[in-house]
Design a protein around this motif. Structure first.
Motif: not given
Length: 409
Positions: A301-323
């Motif tokens: 669970q710990k490492w799978t959650a980290e893998a998904l959080s990396n994907i989400l972090d990448n999405a947040v980083k390269y997405s415009p505001k209010e998306t």
């Protein structure tokens, strides 16, 4: 070694047959000699005494001890006793000599062929050893070109009782070749890793050094506070980068042990979203998850959650505001499909396979200006693949990207 052995067996058989033939010939000669003696005796006696024919034939056909003794005594007076007869008869004298000669010939031929067999076998063995040493020397020189030439390996089996040596040596050479290539690849991998780490550490260290020098020479408290804040920012970047590098090193060297256990997919997604919630809130980005029935998976669970959080972090980083970032879950027969769709800048098609590489940064201007180490997606794919999962990317329907995670049921 087979040919000398066959020749030796043939020679032994031929010699034995010759010996048997000569022995039978001599025995036949002795039998005819006895027959001729009886015939001569019958002719001499019956010519003068024809009335003794019945007596003579009865003596020939029926041997009695009394007649044998009387005949023996009679002939002994004329020198025809058993010892003298055997000595004076040339056939009896020739038989031991011939048998002795044949035995000597048989022994000589056997010794010669045994020596030939040993000599030939030793010669072939030396030749095979020389070929084997030559191939081993080539292996030591990392020369495996003989693997593409079967005739060089087949030469190892010439004269051998078994032909498994070439195949065994071929497998050994192939294994050595693979290990040599793996070592060379690992060497290049290490060089690339050191280069990448040096490059990744160089930028924040240089920025930290500059900010610290400016802070030390600041003219006002406000300027000092500003560059102190920048120092803290660069230190945080170094900490994140160092943590990512440690994760990469431990994962690649199997120092991090993935421990699959029954885990709730809902809990995994909640943990992953919580890890990026503050960053998303700062940009007013909403993370929405479609309704789905919770699924129990056997994962870490710990490492799978980290893998998904990396994907989400990448999405947040390269997405415009209010998306919006949308998470969809679909359970299939043998795996669970999790799609993370953003409304960001997207990924060019030619970079689909490169973005999961270690330290890879996209070529677009937005990516180059955005802070990042290029290890998040690499870690995510590594973690998921180590658990039998996959990670891929495809374009979104309107704008952005869809990262597809497949987890085994």
């Amino acid at each position: 070694m087979k040919k000398p052995l066959i020749f030796y067996i043939i020679a032994q058989t031929a010699t034995a047959m010759i010996f048997l033939f000569l022995a039978l010939t001599l025995t036949k000669g002795l039998a005819f000699d006895q027959l001729h003696t009886v015939q001569n005796l019958a002719g001499a006696v019956l010519a003068d005494f024809p009335e003794a024919e019945s007596v003579f034939m009865d003596a020939v056909q029926h041997k009695t001890s009394g007649q044998l003794i009387a005949g023996e005594q009679l002939l002994a007076r004329y020198g025809y006793d058993e010892t003298d007869y055997a000595v004076k008869n040339p056939l009896y004298l020739r038989f031991p000599a011939v048998c002795t000669g044949i035995a000597l010939l048989f022994f000589t031929v056997s010794v010669l062929f045994a020596c030939l067999y040993l000599y030939t076998g030793k010669k072939q063995q030396n030749a095979r050893e020389a070929r084997l040493l030559s191939l081993l020397a080539r292996c030591l020189d990392d020369d495996y070109s003989f693997l593409s030439r079967p005739e060089e390996l087949s030469a190892l089996s010439q004269g051998a009782s078994r032909s498994a040596l070439p195949e065994t040596f071929r497998k050994l050479a192939q294994k050595l070749q693979l290990k040599t290539e793996a070592l060379a690849e690992e060497k290049d991998h290490t060089k690339a890793l050191v280069t990448d780490i040096s490059h990744q550490l160089k930028t924040p260290l240089s920025a930290l050094k500059t900010c610290f020098l400016v802070y030390m020479e600041a003219d006002t408290p406000e300027e000092a506070e500003e560059f102190l804040h920048r120092c803290r920012t660069q230190i945080e970047k170094l900490e994140n980068l160092t943590a990512s590098l440690l994760h990469i090193s431990r994962l690649e060297n199997a120092m991090i042990l993935i421990q699959p256990k029954p885990a709730s997919l809902t809990d995994i997604l909640i943990e992953a979203v919580e890890a990026v919630y503050e960053k998303a809130a700062a940009k007013q980005i909403s993370i929405d998850t479609d309704d789905f029935q919770d699924i129990s998976l056997t994962l870490d669970q710990k490492w799978t959650a980290e893998a998904l959080s990396n994907i989400l972090d990448n999405a947040v980083k390269y997405s415009p505001k209010e998306t919006l970032i949308q998470i969809r879950v679909q359970k299939l027969y043998s795996f669970v499909r999790v799609e993370i769709e953003d409304q960001g800048i997207g990924v060019p098609k030619e970079e689909y396979n490169h973005i999961f590489g270690r330290f890879y940064r996209g070529k677009s201007e937005t990516v180059q200006k955005t802070e990042g180490s290029g290890v998040g997606l690499y870690l995510s794919r590594k973690i998921l693949e180590d658990q039998g999962g996959t990670l891929s990317v495809k374009p979104a329907r309107l704008k952005g990207s869809i990262f597809v995670v497949q987890l085994p049921v």
